[in-house]
Design an enzyme around this catalytic site. Structure first.
Site, short mmCIF file in Angstrom:
data_model
loop_
_atom_site.label_atom_id
_atom_site.label_comp_id
_atom_site.label_asym_id
_atom_site.label_seq_id
_atom_site.Cartn_x
_atom_site.Cartn_y
_atom_site.Cartn_z
N LYS A 120 0.72 -1.17 0.08
CA LYS A 120 -0.09 0.02 0.01
C LYS A 120 0.94 1.24 -0.01
O LYS A 120 0.56 2.15 -0.86
CB LYS A 120 -0.90 -0.12 1.21
CG LYS A 120 -1.92 1.30 1.28
CD LYS A 120 -2.29 1.90 2.65
CE LYS A 120 -2.53 2.92 2.89
NZ LYS A 120 -2.74 3.39 4.22
N ASP A 139 -6.41 0.71 0.83
CA ASP A 139 -6.48 1.15 2.35
C ASP A 139 -7.90 0.60 2.91
O ASP A 139 -8.84 -0.05 2.38
CB ASP A 139 -6.21 2.39 2.56
CG ASP A 139 -7.59 3.57 2.11
OD1 ASP A 139 -8.34 2.91 1.49
OD2 ASP A 139 -7.44 4.70 2.59
#
Length: 211
Positions: A120, A139
């Site tokens: 991420k 996320d």
């Protein structure tokens, strides 16, 4: 599995968030990397408040690498898990200095080798700083929306990212992640999704949303 037409979904995201971007403040790729590490389990607003004074104090990777760990811990304390984050930032920047001349590498393979950097974080840095579509930013907001919209039946971020990378054209990856995050942050929220005022109202299957 019921899901919206991806072209329609992308079109509506572009109409709603034409300039979608990750909401962390940054001025160099190193600072974006640091901000993204700090953003774990912390709001962007709090991170931005911390980095407003942190970045002038530590202008580059060398400064973070040479930082006194106790002082760095104190500086990032408001973002939570500050000891772990300070150690990761110092170690990651030491690696940037030693292996990459103090610059942030522009490949996901190199980035995920850095302490404190998972996919991420790497995707955020590559998409935001270099417009490189290395993957889709996943996320908590994207996880929630992917489930509600029927874009993925998985719960793990890596599985969800794989599903989204198959669905969304690669040219749209750098836009899609930030746009979905904005939709999740301000409309399709965790506790009270605002379905009546959502641009996806008529195409979203609303999986798991109380009617």
């Amino acid at each position: 599995m019921q899901r919206p037409d991806i072209d329609v979904l992308l079109d509506r995201l572009r109409q709603s968030y034409p300039d979608a971007r990750y909401e962390l403040d940054w001025d160099t790729p190193v600072h974006m990397l640091v901000a993204t590490i700090l953003a774990a389990q912390c709001t962007d607003e709090r991170v931005n408040a911390v980095t407003k004074t942190l970045f002038p104090r530590y202008p580059d990777a060398q400064a973070f690498a040479d930082a006194d760990l106790a002082e760095l811990e104190e500086a990032v304390r408001p973002t939570g898990t500050f000891r772990q984050k300070a150690k990761a930032i110092k170690s990651a920047c030491r690696m940037l200095v030693d292996e990459y001349g103090g610059e942030v590498p522009q490949s996901i393979e190199a980035l995920v080798r850095l302490p404190g950097v998972a996919r991420k974080t790497a995707n955020v840095v590559l998409a935001t700083c270099f417009n490189i579509p290395s993957g889709v930013i996943v996320d908590t907001h994207v996880i929630r929306l992917a489930g509600r919209m029927g874009l993925s039946e998985h719960s793990g971020p890596q599985d969800i990212e794989r599903d989204l990378m198959r669905l969304v054209p690669q040219d749209d990856w750098t836009f899609f992640g930030p746009a979905m995050i904005l939709l999740g942050r301000y409309v399709c929220t965790a506790k009270k999704p605002d379905c009546p005022n959502c641009v996806m109202q008529d195409i979203c299957p609303k999986i798991g949303v109380a009617r």
